[in-house]
Design a protein around this motif. Sequence first.
Motif, PDB file in Angstrom:
ATOM      1  N   ARG A  20      -1.161   3.126  -1.114  1.00 17.56           N
ATOM      2  CA  ARG A  20      -2.386   3.717  -0.549  1.00 17.56           C
ATOM      3  C   ARG A  20      -3.557   3.197  -1.369  1.00 17.56           C
ATOM      4  O   ARG A  20      -3.976   3.827  -2.331  1.00 17.56           O
ATOM      5  CB  ARG A  20      -2.359   5.251  -0.598  1.00 17.56           C
ATOM      6  CG  ARG A  20      -1.424   5.905   0.379  1.00 17.56           C
ATOM      7  CD  ARG A  20      -1.846   5.595   1.823  1.00 17.56           C
ATOM      8  NE  ARG A  20      -1.080   6.330   2.796  1.00 17.56           N
ATOM      9  CZ  ARG A  20       0.108   5.973   3.238  1.00 17.56           C
ATOM     10  NH1 ARG A  20       0.690   4.906   2.777  1.00 17.56           N
ATOM     11  NH2 ARG A  20       0.721   6.697   4.160  1.00 17.56           N
ATOM     12  N   THR A  21      -4.017   2.012  -0.994  1.00 16.06           N
ATOM     13  CA  THR A  21      -5.087   1.349  -1.723  1.00 16.06           C
ATOM     14  C   THR A  21      -6.443   1.824  -1.227  1.00 16.06           C
ATOM     15  O   THR A  21      -6.674   1.898  -0.022  1.00 16.06           O
ATOM     16  CB  THR A  21      -4.973  -0.184  -1.557  1.00 16.06           C
ATOM     17  OG1 THR A  21      -3.654  -0.580  -1.958  1.00 16.06           O
ATOM     18  CG2 THR A  21      -5.981  -0.903  -2.397  1.00 16.06           C
ATOM     19  N   ILE A  35      -4.118  12.497   1.797  1.00 19.24           N
ATOM     20  CA  ILE A  35      -3.230  11.419   2.222  1.00 19.24           C
ATOM     21  C   ILE A  35      -1.980  12.073   2.810  1.00 19.24           C
ATOM     22  O   ILE A  35      -1.289  12.833   2.129  1.00 19.24           O
ATOM     23  CB  ILE A  35      -2.841  10.502   1.051  1.00 19.24           C
ATOM     24  CG1 ILE A  35      -4.070   9.768   0.527  1.00 19.24           C
ATOM     25  CG2 ILE A  35      -1.744   9.532   1.464  1.00 19.24           C
ATOM     26  CD1 ILE A  35      -3.807   8.947  -0.718  1.00 19.24           C
ATOM     27  N   VAL A  37       1.645  11.255   4.296  1.00 20.91           N
ATOM     28  CA  VAL A  37       2.637  10.185   4.295  1.00 20.91           C
ATOM     29  C   VAL A  37       3.427  10.264   5.605  1.00 20.91           C
ATOM     30  O   VAL A  37       3.924  11.331   5.971  1.00 20.91           O
ATOM     31  CB  VAL A  37       3.568  10.307   3.072  1.00 20.91           C
ATOM     32  CG1 VAL A  37       4.613   9.207   3.077  1.00 20.91           C
ATOM     33  CG2 VAL A  37       2.746  10.268   1.788  1.00 20.91           C
ATOM     34  N   GLU A  41       7.689   6.163   6.012  1.00 17.27           N
ATOM     35  CA  GLU A  41       7.541   6.104   4.555  1.00 17.27           C
ATOM     36  C   GLU A  41       8.319   7.237   3.882  1.00 17.27           C
ATOM     37  O   GLU A  41       8.961   7.025   2.851  1.00 17.27           O
ATOM     38  CB  GLU A  41       6.063   6.191   4.168  1.00 17.27           C
ATOM     39  CG  GLU A  41       5.266   4.964   4.583  1.00 17.27           C
ATOM     40  CD  GLU A  41       3.769   5.163   4.465  1.00 17.27           C
ATOM     41  OE1 GLU A  41       3.087   4.182   4.127  1.00 17.27           O
ATOM     42  OE2 GLU A  41       3.278   6.290   4.718  1.00 17.27           O
ATOM     43  N   ASP A 138      -4.655   2.139  -6.367  1.00 12.38           N
ATOM     44  CA  ASP A 138      -3.537   2.410  -5.470  1.00 12.38           C
ATOM     45  C   ASP A 138      -2.951   3.771  -5.823  1.00 12.38           C
ATOM     46  O   ASP A 138      -2.431   3.964  -6.922  1.00 12.38           O
ATOM     47  CB  ASP A 138      -2.470   1.324  -5.588  1.00 12.38           C
ATOM     48  CG  ASP A 138      -1.376   1.450  -4.539  1.00 12.38           C
ATOM     49  OD1 ASP A 138      -1.432   2.386  -3.708  1.00 12.38           O
ATOM     50  OD2 ASP A 138      -0.462   0.606  -4.546  1.00 12.38           O
ATOM     51  N   GLY A 140      -0.478   5.168  -4.078  1.00  8.56           N
ATOM     52  CA  GLY A 140       0.926   5.211  -3.672  1.00  8.56           C
ATOM     53  C   GLY A 140       1.873   5.448  -4.839  1.00  8.56           C
ATOM     54  O   GLY A 140       2.705   6.369  -4.781  1.00  8.56           O
TER      55      GLY A 140
END
Length: 188
Positions: A20-21, A35, A37, A41, A138, A140
Amino acid sequence: MPKTAELGQEQEIVPPPLARTLRVDELKEGDERVIEVNRAERDAIAALLDLRALDRLNFTFRLHPRGQGCLALQGTLAAAVTQTCVVSLEPVESTLDVPVEVEFWPVPMIDDLAAGPDEAASHGTLDWPEPIEGGKIDLGPVIYETLATALDPYPKREGVSFEWTEAPSTSAEPEQAESPFGALKRLK
């Protein structure tokens, strides 16, 4: 596939399970973001973490500038997970609500920090800062690592217990604790 050398051996570079940039210049101080997901994912993450299911995974956060190009993140990871009971092998459902605090630093500052082994302690940094590379961060890996470390390493269903019982002795001799050397002698 790209490879990297490590201690004279080649290893495959494994892409992170979640990316997640975000561009730093597009972030507004104090704005709350979420965010979510997606299913694919979550399924990939569940497989990596040996979960039966990962029904929900989201991350709510705010970023604040710290000076010298650094950012501080405060957030909360929320998840609904199903693990396997270590005793009965039945599903164990749980929800996680984990607070997260992370700092993001420009790469040159992290390199400077890495140059001195005692520098992390003098900066008051408990966790290693995440990099700001090319004006991007990022989230993520932060989400994945937070989930992985928040999981119960030995999930157990409520009311289930494991009680060890010794097998009955097959010899006619009175029972006494066998030494490790006695066990080796029997093997010989």
